[in-house]
Write a protein that holds these residues in place. Structure first.
Motif, PDB file in Angstrom:
ATOM      1  N   LEU A  40      -5.542   7.083  -6.863  1.00 49.80           N
ATOM      2  CA  LEU A  40      -4.592   6.293  -6.169  1.00 49.80           C
ATOM      3  C   LEU A  40      -4.402   6.289  -4.777  1.00 49.80           C
ATOM      4  CD1 LEU A  40      -1.790   6.634  -8.857  1.00 49.80           C
ATOM      5  CD2 LEU A  40      -3.117   4.441  -8.627  1.00 49.80           C
ATOM      6  N   ARG A  41      -4.938   7.479  -4.131  1.00 52.31           N
ATOM      7  CA  ARG A  41      -5.008   7.491  -2.503  1.00 52.31           C
ATOM      8  C   ARG A  41      -5.840   6.462  -1.985  1.00 52.31           C
ATOM      9  NH1 ARG A  41      -6.602  13.724  -2.237  1.00 52.31           N
ATOM     10  NH2 ARG A  41      -8.133  12.969  -3.842  1.00 52.31           N
ATOM     11  N   ILE A  42      -6.877   5.885  -2.820  1.00 51.54           N
ATOM     12  CA  ILE A  42      -7.756   5.134  -2.060  1.00 51.54           C
ATOM     13  C   ILE A  42      -7.048   3.671  -1.901  1.00 51.54           C
ATOM     14  CG2 ILE A  42      -9.863   3.438  -2.298  1.00 51.54           C
ATOM     15  CD1 ILE A  42     -10.761   5.739  -4.531  1.00 51.54           C
ATOM     16  N   ALA A  43      -6.225   3.229  -3.005  1.00 56.22           N
ATOM     17  CA  ALA A  43      -5.550   1.925  -2.704  1.00 56.22           C
ATOM     18  C   ALA A  43      -4.230   2.026  -1.743  1.00 56.22           C
ATOM     19  CB  ALA A  43      -4.901   1.302  -4.036  1.00 56.22           C
ATOM     20  N   HIS A  44      -3.733   3.382  -1.742  1.00 53.17           N
ATOM     21  CA  HIS A  44      -2.668   3.830  -0.811  1.00 53.17           C
ATOM     22  C   HIS A  44      -3.249   3.575   0.504  1.00 53.17           C
ATOM     23  CE1 HIS A  44       0.976   5.712   0.454  1.00 53.17           C
ATOM     24  NE2 HIS A  44       0.271   6.671   0.875  1.00 53.17           N
TER      25      HIS A  44
ATOM     26  N   GLY B 215       0.769  -1.314   0.152  1.00 54.39           N
ATOM     27  CA  GLY B 215      -0.050   0.126   0.058  1.00 54.39           C
ATOM     28  C   GLY B 215       0.824   1.246  -0.016  1.00 54.39           C
ATOM     29  N   ALA B 216       1.903   1.207   0.851  1.00 58.86           N
ATOM     30  CA  ALA B 216       2.787   2.287   0.948  1.00 58.86           C
ATOM     31  C   ALA B 216       3.415   2.564  -0.498  1.00 58.86           C
ATOM     32  CB  ALA B 216       3.734   2.208   2.093  1.00 58.86           C
ATOM     33  N   ALA B 217       3.704   1.521  -1.324  1.00 58.25           N
ATOM     34  CA  ALA B 217       4.517   1.650  -2.608  1.00 58.25           C
ATOM     35  C   ALA B 217       3.545   2.285  -3.733  1.00 58.25           C
ATOM     36  CB  ALA B 217       4.858   0.051  -2.953  1.00 58.25           C
ATOM     37  N   VAL B 218       2.463   2.274  -3.366  1.00 56.46           N
ATOM     38  CA  VAL B 218       1.471   2.894  -4.224  1.00 56.46           C
ATOM     39  C   VAL B 218       1.871   4.382  -4.562  1.00 56.46           C
ATOM     40  CG1 VAL B 218      -0.860   3.515  -4.719  1.00 56.46           C
ATOM     41  CG2 VAL B 218      -0.302   1.398  -4.101  1.00 56.46           C
ATOM     42  N   GLY B 219       2.622   5.044  -3.405  1.00 51.48           N
ATOM     43  CA  GLY B 219       2.780   6.406  -3.475  1.00 51.48           C
ATOM     44  C   GLY B 219       3.707   6.723  -4.486  1.00 51.48           C
ATOM     45  N   PHE B 220       4.549   5.550  -4.796  1.00 46.26           N
ATOM     46  CA  PHE B 220       5.817   5.833  -5.801  1.00 46.26           C
ATOM     47  C   PHE B 220       5.074   5.846  -7.352  1.00 46.26           C
ATOM     48  CE2 PHE B 220       8.065   3.192  -2.504  1.00 46.26           C
ATOM     49  CZ  PHE B 220       8.769   4.283  -1.863  1.00 46.26           C
ATOM     50  N   VAL B 221       4.021   5.272  -7.272  1.00 46.46           N
ATOM     51  CA  VAL B 221       3.269   5.453  -8.520  1.00 46.46           C
ATOM     52  C   VAL B 221       2.543   6.778  -8.811  1.00 46.46           C
ATOM     53  CG1 VAL B 221       1.431   4.499 -10.083  1.00 46.46           C
ATOM     54  CG2 VAL B 221       2.718   3.008  -8.441  1.00 46.46           C
TER      55      VAL B 221
END
Length: 299
Positions: free
Chosen positions: A193-197, A144-150
């Protein structure tokens, strides 16, 4: 973070400025509340490490994570005070430098969390359900944290500009700052993308919460008193959570709003629900695991 939560809540009341379609103090409020939950849960998980060496390494990783998250929040709050966007902001050399430092702290924070996850994966726990709740929730939270890199990838519109004022975005298919859900602000017109994050990171609290509920119900239901049953249910809950995380990430990447799913998204959600119900029923009804299987899961 608890103190900053109070400051940001006061800012929402006293400061009527709006930035990118949201009250300017909403971001530090949401981040600080999230960090309170994240920090408390990680502290509990670190306390479960069984050896002095693991606890020492965990202490250093937790300290690095704490410093990185503090720097992140200081920069976010500074930009709020200045009335500027903290994330994706390349408007001036100073704003670019702030965002680059934030990016570095996020990488450090993620690596510290990765080290903690490795410690938890290698540790041996007396209770297998607790062991796998802690292990799997930490892995899902890392994803979940890695979604921030996207999010920091330039959008097609930004790539078409010679010197864009922003680089990266929360939303997919629509500009940031459009119509959003109350309080959360997630886009209601496109992917976000904040939802998945958010959903992925808070596996760290929600999966162990399932464990606590099972333990609380165990005195009333004999089946749940069996630690093998609780283990199977934790595995089912973790798999279902991971699948739902992947679903909301996939939905956002296709530019689809959370509350406007298409037939494909609904079919995937129905499949996850059906598999979860079936697996839960099997977890409650299947015979006890063999000793060899139990030892493998405990390893």
């Amino acid at each position: 973070m608890a103190a900053l939560t109070l400051v940001a809540a006061g800012g929402l009341v006293l400061d009527d400025r709006v930035l990118v379609g949201a009250p300017i103090w909403a971001k530090p409020l949401k981040f600080s509340v999230s960090f309170v939950a994240y920090g408390l849960t990680l502290a509990w998980m670190l306390s479960l490490l069984p050896t002095a060496r693991a606890r020492r390494v965990g202490w250093w990783a937790g300290t690095v994570l704490t410093v990185a998250s503090t720097v992140e929040m200081v920069l976010i709050t500074m930009q709020v005070i200045r009335g500027e966007q903290s994330h994706f902001n390349n408007a001036t050399p100073f704003d670019t430098a702030v965002f680059q430092v934030m990016g570095a702290t996020v990488v450090i924070l993620w690596l510290a969390a990765l080290l903690i996850a490795v410690l938890l994966l290698r540790a041996r726990f007396l209770d297998r359900a607790t062991a796998w709740a802690v292990r799997l929730s930490s892995v899902i939270a890392l994803a979940g944290a890695a979604v921030g890199f996207v999010m920091v990838r330039p959008t097609p519109e930004q790539l078409a500009q010679d010197d864009p004022a922003t680089q990266g975005a929360h939303s997919v298919g629509v500009p940031d700052g459009g119509p959003g859900l109350p309080v959360l602000g997630w886009s209601t017109t496109g992917g976000d993308l904040r939802i998945a994050h958010f959903f992925g990171m808070h596996a760290l609290q929600l999966v162990p919460l399932v464990l606590l509920v099972l333990a609380a119900l165990a005195p009333r239901y004999a089946r749940l008193a069996d630690d093998r049953v609780r283990l199977r249910l934790i595995l089912v809950a973790s798999a279902s959570y991971a699948a739902t995380f992947l679903l909301v990430a996939w939905q956002a990447l296709r530019g689809q709003a959370l509350l406007s799913p298409d037939a494909l998204t609904l079919a995937a959600a129905a499949a996850i629900t059906a598999l979860t119900v079936t697996a839960t029923a099997l977890a409650l009804r299947t015979p006890a695991s063999t000793p060899s299987t139990s030892r493998e899961l405990a390893a």
